[in-house]
Structure formats: structure tokens, C-alpha cells
Design a protein around this motif. Structure first.
Motif, PDB file in Angstrom:
ATOM      1  N   LEU A  92       0.856  -1.187   0.000  1.00 11.32           N
ATOM      2  CA  LEU A  92       0.000   0.000   0.000  1.00 11.32           C
ATOM      3  C   LEU A  92       0.893   1.237   0.000  1.00 11.32           C
ATOM      4  O   LEU A  92       1.732   1.416   0.876  1.00 11.32           O
ATOM      5  CB  LEU A  92      -0.920   0.009   1.219  1.00 11.32           C
ATOM      6  N   GLY A  93       0.691   2.081  -1.010  1.00 11.92           N
ATOM      7  CA  GLY A  93       1.528   3.276  -1.121  1.00 11.92           C
ATOM      8  C   GLY A  93       1.046   4.409  -0.241  1.00 11.92           C
ATOM      9  O   GLY A  93       1.853   5.249   0.214  1.00 11.92           O
ATOM     10  N   ASP A  94      -0.250   4.467   0.044  1.00 12.86           N
ATOM     11  CA  ASP A  94      -0.811   5.526   0.886  1.00 12.86           C
ATOM     12  C   ASP A  94      -2.213   5.118   1.303  1.00 12.86           C
ATOM     13  O   ASP A  94      -2.837   4.261   0.665  1.00 12.86           O
ATOM     14  CB  ASP A  94      -0.848   6.850   0.125  1.00 12.86           C
ATOM     15  N   ILE A  95      -2.708   5.696   2.394  1.00  7.23           N
ATOM     16  CA  ILE A  95      -4.081   5.482   2.861  1.00  7.23           C
ATOM     17  C   ILE A  95      -4.670   6.844   3.138  1.00  7.23           C
ATOM     18  O   ILE A  95      -4.009   7.732   3.707  1.00  7.23           O
ATOM     19  CB  ILE A  95      -4.138   4.616   4.130  1.00  7.23           C
ATOM     20  N   GLY A  96      -5.942   7.026   2.740  1.00 10.13           N
ATOM     21  CA  GLY A  96      -6.590   8.306   2.979  1.00 10.13           C
ATOM     22  C   GLY A  96      -8.062   8.130   3.272  1.00 10.13           C
ATOM     23  O   GLY A  96      -8.558   7.006   3.425  1.00 10.13           O
ATOM     24  N   ARG A  97      -8.735   9.294   3.329  1.00  9.42           N
ATOM     25  CA  ARG A  97     -10.171   9.288   3.609  1.00  9.42           C
ATOM     26  C   ARG A  97     -10.937   9.854   2.423  1.00  9.42           C
ATOM     27  O   ARG A  97     -10.440  10.723   1.694  1.00  9.42           O
ATOM     28  CB  ARG A  97     -10.473  10.129   4.856  1.00  9.42           C
ATOM     29  N   VAL A  98     -12.175   9.297   2.254  1.00  4.32           N
ATOM     30  CA  VAL A  98     -13.040   9.692   1.147  1.00  4.32           C
ATOM     31  C   VAL A  98     -14.370  10.189   1.727  1.00  4.32           C
ATOM     32  O   VAL A  98     -14.912   9.609   2.669  1.00  4.32           O
ATOM     33  CB  VAL A  98     -13.297   8.509   0.195  1.00  4.32           C
ATOM     34  N   LYS A  99     -14.830  11.288   1.115  1.00  2.34           N
ATOM     35  CA  LYS A  99     -16.136  11.804   1.508  1.00  2.34           C
ATOM     36  C   LYS A  99     -16.828  12.338   0.258  1.00  2.34           C
ATOM     37  O   LYS A  99     -16.251  13.154  -0.472  1.00  2.34           O
ATOM     38  CB  LYS A  99     -15.968  12.927   2.535  1.00  2.34           C
ATOM     39  N   ASN A 100     -18.033  11.870   0.017  1.00  2.70           N
ATOM     40  CA  ASN A 100     -18.789  12.276  -1.166  1.00  2.70           C
ATOM     41  C   ASN A 100     -17.966  12.099  -2.447  1.00  2.70           C
ATOM     42  O   ASN A 100     -17.891  12.997  -3.302  1.00  2.70           O
ATOM     43  CB  ASN A 100     -19.251  13.736  -1.038  1.00  2.70           C
ATOM     44  N   ASN A 101     -17.330  10.934  -2.562  1.00  2.00           N
ATOM     45  CA  ASN A 101     -16.499  10.609  -3.739  1.00  2.00           C
ATOM     46  C   ASN A 101     -15.384  11.610  -3.952  1.00  2.00           C
ATOM     47  O   ASN A 101     -14.973  11.877  -5.092  1.00  2.00           O
ATOM     48  CB  ASN A 101     -17.355  10.509  -5.000  1.00  2.00           C
ATOM     49  N   GLN A 102     -14.895  12.166  -2.838  1.00  2.00           N
ATOM     50  CA  GLN A 102     -13.750  13.072  -2.896  1.00  2.00           C
ATOM     51  C   GLN A 102     -12.703  12.620  -1.881  1.00  2.00           C
ATOM     52  O   GLN A 102     -13.037  12.277  -0.744  1.00  2.00           O
ATOM     53  CB  GLN A 102     -14.152  14.512  -2.580  1.00  2.00           C
ATOM     54  N   ILE A 103     -11.434  12.601  -2.322  1.00  2.00           N
ATOM     55  CA  ILE A 103     -10.344  12.310  -1.397  1.00  2.00           C
ATOM     56  C   ILE A 103     -10.007  13.597  -0.680  1.00  2.00           C
ATOM     57  O   ILE A 103      -9.654  14.614  -1.305  1.00  2.00           O
ATOM     58  CB  ILE A 103      -9.114  11.775  -2.151  1.00  2.00           C
ATOM     59  N   CYS A 105      -8.019  13.660   2.418  1.00  2.00           N
ATOM     60  CA  CYS A 105      -6.731  13.621   3.099  1.00  2.00           C
ATOM     61  C   CYS A 105      -6.078  12.278   2.869  1.00  2.00           C
ATOM     62  O   CYS A 105      -6.757  11.286   2.558  1.00  2.00           O
ATOM     63  CB  CYS A 105      -6.873  13.880   4.600  1.00  2.00           C
ATOM     64  N   THR A 106      -4.726  12.226   3.008  1.00  2.00           N
ATOM     65  CA  THR A 106      -3.983  10.972   2.966  1.00  2.00           C
ATOM     66  C   THR A 106      -2.887  11.039   4.009  1.00  2.00           C
ATOM     67  O   THR A 106      -2.523  12.123   4.488  1.00  2.00           O
ATOM     68  CB  THR A 106      -3.353  10.712   1.580  1.00  2.00           C
ATOM     69  N   VAL A 107      -2.350   9.884   4.357  1.00  2.00           N
ATOM     70  CA  VAL A 107      -1.280   9.832   5.362  1.00  2.00           C
ATOM     71  C   VAL A 107      -0.066  10.623   4.888  1.00  2.00           C
ATOM     72  O   VAL A 107       0.528  11.400   5.650  1.00  2.00           O
ATOM     73  CB  VAL A 107      -0.896   8.370   5.654  1.00  2.00           C
ATOM     74  N   LYS A 108       0.289  10.485   3.634  1.00  2.00           N
ATOM     75  CA  LYS A 108       1.514  11.115   3.137  1.00  2.00           C
ATOM     76  C   LYS A 108       1.329  12.578   2.770  1.00  2.00           C
ATOM     77  O   LYS A 108       2.260  13.368   2.865  1.00  2.00           O
ATOM     78  CB  LYS A 108       2.045  10.341   1.924  1.00  2.00           C
ATOM     79  N   LYS A 109       0.105  13.006   2.381  1.00  2.00           N
ATOM     80  CA  LYS A 109      -0.115  14.380   1.957  1.00  2.00           C
ATOM     81  C   LYS A 109      -0.868  15.215   2.989  1.00  2.00           C
ATOM     82  O   LYS A 109      -0.990  16.434   2.826  1.00  2.00           O
ATOM     83  CB  LYS A 109      -0.861  14.398   0.622  1.00  2.00           C
ATOM     84  N   GLY A 110      -1.366  14.534   4.015  1.00  5.36           N
ATOM     85  CA  GLY A 110      -2.092  15.245   5.047  1.00  5.36           C
ATOM     86  C   GLY A 110      -3.454  15.711   4.541  1.00  5.36           C
ATOM     87  O   GLY A 110      -4.016  15.138   3.596  1.00  5.36           O
ATOM     88  N   LEU A 111      -3.974  16.772   5.162  1.00  7.53           N
ATOM     89  CA  LEU A 111      -5.274  17.315   4.773  1.00  7.53           C
ATOM     90  C   LEU A 111      -5.101  18.116   3.482  1.00  7.53           C
ATOM     91  O   LEU A 111      -4.287  19.045   3.412  1.00  7.53           O
ATOM     92  CB  LEU A 111      -5.827  18.211   5.883  1.00  7.53           C
ATOM     93  N   LEU A 112      -5.831  17.739   2.452  1.00  9.24           N
ATOM     94  CA  LEU A 112      -5.713  18.408   1.157  1.00  9.24           C
ATOM     95  C   LEU A 112      -6.433  19.749   1.188  1.00  9.24           C
ATOM     96  O   LEU A 112      -7.541  19.871   1.712  1.00  9.24           O
ATOM     97  CB  LEU A 112      -6.309  17.525   0.057  1.00  9.24           C
TER      98      LEU A 112
END
Length: 527
Positions: A92-103, A105-112
Motif C-alpha cells: 500500500l503506497g498511501d491510505i486516505g479518507r473519502v467523503k462524497n467521492n472526494q479524497i 486527506c492521505t497519510v503522506k499528503k495530510g489534509l488536502l
């Protein structure tokens, strides 16, 4: 010998056979290369699919654990927990969160700062995991990656996945593989050399085409791996399997080698066939030209030491072939229906050579080898009578030695032998105790003479089965009213043994004289 006619390169049959064999050899090499490639392709596929199973497990496990996190999504605590989960799953290269079919935040990029839309329609697996195309310049470690979502969690495929797996097959047309979803054949990843779209659609079919099964140029070798509990399948491909996957240099090289080998084998086969044909032609010509001539080996009465007759042996000295062994040309004559003309030509020469000797000494005999097939040949018997009638020696001076390598009609031979003996000719059973010249022939021919094979003679004073058998033969023959000739007497101890056990026997062998032409025989008899 020359075989130019048979081996002329312009000969259409030679060229056709040679090229056909060359194609067969080329195709056999092609099959060998194909199976070698197939073996390496399977090894390649096993390596990839092992990682694919690990990937499938890590995606499902990672998403499942991330769903259980109770913290507010994209909070520092949430990202810290996701980071711990990410560190445990190599693929796994990264893990993030999805809301309303939008990413968001991710672990590596933080809050977008600006959420990234997942615009395309996702592909859903049987495990309720959504697979998305990478889009909107979203990347992991500066490279594009596939996205997997379940609930409010997104996982990204690591660029390290399959980075160390490479196909070990030299090919000029393309090789590699791709991952796809089992349920809807959505392509997740293509790796190694580029596999064009028509190859992907072609290999996703359930059955290989007839063209591919025949392993023709441009055919595809592909292997498919799917596990029941996995959402992901693997397809590996080589285009132009076998020889046709190699570079043009190797294809030309293998083609040339196949042609050279095919033509060479064809040449050898034609030489063998042409050699037999040429040998038979030369042999037949030698027979009718009288080039096969008789030599004479003395037969000696062991009691009186008197030379009482000779055995006729055939010899052939060819200017090109040299001295041809009798066992070779005699067997050839029997197999190719040349034994009768050979025997008749020898008889004519023998009567011319020995006429004066036979007429001057009616106790002197000549033994001529004839096959059992000639004994029952009425035309041959008529020829024999006609030849004998031209001379003044007695019929009893002619001894017909029956030599036979196959069993024949015994009843016909028994009738023929009685007629021959009635006409005054004598019959000798040659090579007694070996092959077909065994005890059963005694009742068939009722011979005047029996010849003991040299294998028994040479066994004298040895502790072998032949020596034991010889004792039994001598005991039996002493009770029969027949002349006994021991062939192959070479040593004094053999002569002494025979004289002691059968004093009236006749001897023949090197000890008394080698086979010799007529002029040497005349000198031998004079001395």
C-alpha cells in the motif's frame, strides 16, 4: 562409388524431401523453444501472482482496519492510526479518507487544501471494494497509482508492487502481463513491456484460437491465474511464441541450421539407399561377368592323409570395393534372388577348372554349397544335370552341401533329396549342430556326409558347452553310416583328438591347406 545421379541437387524429389525434413526440424526446434518459454512464463506468473495474492490480502485487511478507527476522519489522531496501518502493509503506497467521492486527506499528503474528485464510475468487486482509475493528477511517490475504496477509506497501490519482478524471456514482439478484476475484467495494472489493447481483449477470451494453438508466427502464449477467494486475476503474455519470439538474427540462424541439417540427413539417407542400389547393380554385373570366382579348400582323409576332395568357396575382389566378404554377398544374393545365378556361374567355372582332375581320379570329389531352396528348384536341377552331362566324371563325385538360413518345405526337400541321390549325386549337411542344420534335418535329407561346424572343432580341449556337445555328436555319428567332415582344424591337438575318437573322419582347415585358386590347387595336389 559415385552417386551423382541420385544426389543431384536439381533432383526435385531430393529437394522436396530435404526441405520437408528441414521444416520438420525447424518446427521441432520451435516446439522446444515454445515449451522453454512456457516454462519460464509460468515461473514469471507464479512470482507475480504470489505478490498479487499478498496485495489482495493487504488491500482488504488495510481497508477493513481503517474502517474501525473511531477518531474523526482526517484528524491528527486519525492520520496517526492510518500511518501505523500503512507501515504494516508493504504494497500500500498511501491510505486516505473519502467523503462524497472526494479524497480529502492521505497519510503522506495530510489534509488536502482542495479535495480531489473521483469522477469516473468505479468498478465494484464481490468484496464491496471500489476500484477507481487514477485521475486529476493524483499520484503517489510522483507516479500514478490505482485507488481502492471501501466506505470512507481509500488505499493506493504502492509503486513498489511488482518492481522487482521481470520476465526473463528474450522477445522482439512484446511480453508482460496485467492484473484485472475477476468479475468485470477491469484492468488494474499493466507491467513490463507494453501490451496493446487488442492483446488484452484477445487474451481475456476463454479459449485460445486455432492460430495460437498451432504456434504460428504472431501467436500469443498466455497464462491465466485466478484464485477463488481473490478479486484480482493475473494474465501473462508472450507474443510470437517459440522461435518467432526471438530476434530476426536467431530466426535466420535457426532456419539455416534446420535447412543444413535437413539436407544433410536427406543426403545420408539417399547415400544409403543409393549405396545399396549401386552395390546390387555392381554385384549383379559381377555375377554375370564371372568376376565372382571359386577357390578350393582341400578335404583330407585323416587315416590315409590323402586329399580326397575339395570344397568350393566363392570370392569377390572388386577394384573399388576391394575384397568383399562372402558372408555379405552370399546373404545379399539370398535376399535379392541372386543366389541361383551366382551358384550356376560358380558351377560352370568349377567344372571347367576341375574337369581333368575329376576325370583322372574318380575317387576325388568336389563339394558345392547350395541352398535348400535350390534343391527343390526343378530348373536348377535340370541345369545341374545338363552341366554334368558335358563332362566324363561320375555323378557321385559331385557333393551338394546344403546350407540354409531359413526353414523351408521339408516334404518337398525330402522328395528332392531322394531324387538327387537316386541320380548318383551325394548330399552333405553343412554346419551340423548350428542354426537350422540340426538333428531334424537328418531325417529330411538322409545325407551321405555330415560336416561338423568349426565352432565345435575349436572347442576341443576346452571346458565349454560346445566341447560337451561335440562329445555327444561324435558318439551319435559313430553309429551312423555317413562320412563325417570336421571343419576348421587349425591345431595339432584338434587333429589328434579327432583321429582318436573318429579315425575315419575327414578333415578340413588351415592345418591342411587354405582356400586357393585352381593353379595353386594343381600344384598342391602334385606335391
Amino acid at each position: 562409388m559415385r552417386y551423382s545421379r541420385q544426389l543431384d541437387p536439381s533432383n526435385k524429389k531430393f529437394f522436396l524431401y530435404g526441405m520437408t525434413l528441414s521444416l520438420v526440424i525447424f518446427y521441432l526446434i520451435h516446439i522446444l523453444v515454445f515449451f522453454n518459454s512456457r516454462s519460464r512464463l509460468n515461473k514469471y506468473a507464479d512470482d507475480i501472482f504470489f505478490q498479487t495474492e499478498q496485495l489482495d490480502f493487504q488491500i482488504k485487511r488495510g481497508l477493513s482496519r481503517a474502517k474501525l478507527v473511531a477518531s474523526e476522519i482526517c484528524s491528527e489522531n486519525d492520520l496517526d492510526i492510518l500511518r501505523k496501518i500503512l507501515n504494516q502493509y508493504y504494497y500500500l503506497g498511501d491510505i486516505g479518507r473519502v467523503k462524497n467521492n472526494q479524497i480529502i486527506c492521505t497519510v503522506k499528503k495530510g489534509l488536502l487544501k482542495e479535495p480531489i474528485n473521483l469522477e469516473d464510475k468505479p468498478y465494484k468487486s464481490s468484496s464491496d471494494i471500489l476500484y477507481w482509475n487514477n485521475q486529476n493528477d493524483l499520484f503517489i511517490d510522483e507516479k500514478e497509482a490505482a485507488i481502492f475504496t471501501q466506505g470512507n477509506t481509500a488505499a493506493f497501490l504502492s509503486t513498489s508492487f511488482l518492481a522487482e519482478v521481470h520476465i526473463d524471456i528474450q522477445t522482439r514482439n512484446g511480453s508482460g502481463g496485467y492484473l484485472y478484476l475477476k468479475d468485470n475484467e477491469y484492468i488494474l495494472k499493466v507491467f513490463d513491456k507494453i501490451i496493446v489493447a487488442d492483446h488484452i481483449s484477445q487474451t481475456l477470451k476463454k479459449e485460445a484460437s486455432l492460430y495460437d494453438r498451432l504456434l504460428l508466427p504472431g501467436s500469443l502464449i498466455h497464462t491465466k491465474h485466478c484464485e477463488e477467494n481473490s478479486d484480482i486475476c493475473l494474465m501473462t503474455i508472450i507474443k510470437g511464441g517459440g522461435v518467432f519470439q526471438l530476434s530476426y538474427f536467431y530466426i535466420v540462424l535457426i532456419s539455416l541450421l534446420s535447412i543444413i541439417l535437413g539436407m544433410s540427413v536427406t543426403y545420408v539417407l539417399v547415400v544409403l539407399q543409393g549405396g545399396l542400389t549401386a552395390f546390387l547393380k555392381k554385384f549383379r554385373k559381377a555375377i554375370y561377368a564371372g568376376k565372382i570366382y571359386p577357390v578350393y579348400q582341400p578335404k583330407v582323409n585323416l587315416c590315409t592323409h590323402e586329399t580326397i576332395g575339395v570344397e568350393v568357396l566363392a570370392r569377390w575382389n572388386d577394384p573399388i570395393l576391394g575384397s568383399v566378404r562372402p558372408d555379405i554377398f552370399i546373404i545379399t544374393a539370398e535376399q535379392f534372388q541372386l543366389i541361383r545365378p551366382l551358384t550356376e556361374q560358380l558351377i560352370k567355372q568349377v567344372f571347367r577348372d576341375l574337369n581333368s582332375i575329376l576325370e583322372s581320379n574318380h575317387n576325388f570329389s568336389v563339394s558345392i554349397n547350395v541352398t535348400a531352396s535350390l534343391i527343390i528348384d526343378d530348373d536348377f536341377i535340370s541345369f545341374l544335370k545338363d552341366e554334368v552331362s558335358q563332362y566324363k566324371f561320375n555323378n557321385k563325385q559331385l557333393v551338394l552341401e546344403i546350407t540354409e538360413r531359413t526353414t523351408s518345405n521339408r516334404e518337398a526337400m525330402a522328395r528332392a533329396s531322394k531324387i538327387i541321390k537316386k541320380d548318383g549325386y551325394r548330399i552333405s549337411l553343412d554346419d551340423f549342430g548350428t542354426g537350422f542344420s540340426n538333428l531334424s534335418w537328418l531325417t529330411t535329407f538322409e545325407p551321405n556326409e555330415i560336416k561338423i561346424d568349426k565352432f565345435f572343432t575349436n572347442s576341443i580341449d576346452t571346458e565349454t558347452i560346445n566341447s560337451i556337445t561335440l562329445d555327444g555328436i561324435i558318439s551319435m555319428l559313430n553309429r551312423l553310416d555317413v562320412d563325417v567332415v570336421f571343419e576348421g582344424i587349425e591345431k595339432e591337438n584338434e587333429l589328434n583328438f579327432i583321429k582318436l575318437n573318429m579315425p575315419n573322419a575327414i578333415g578340413q582347415g588351415r592345418l591342411f591347406g587354405m582356400p586357393q585358386p585352381i593353379d595353386e590347387l594343381v600344384a598342391y595336389l602334385s606335391n
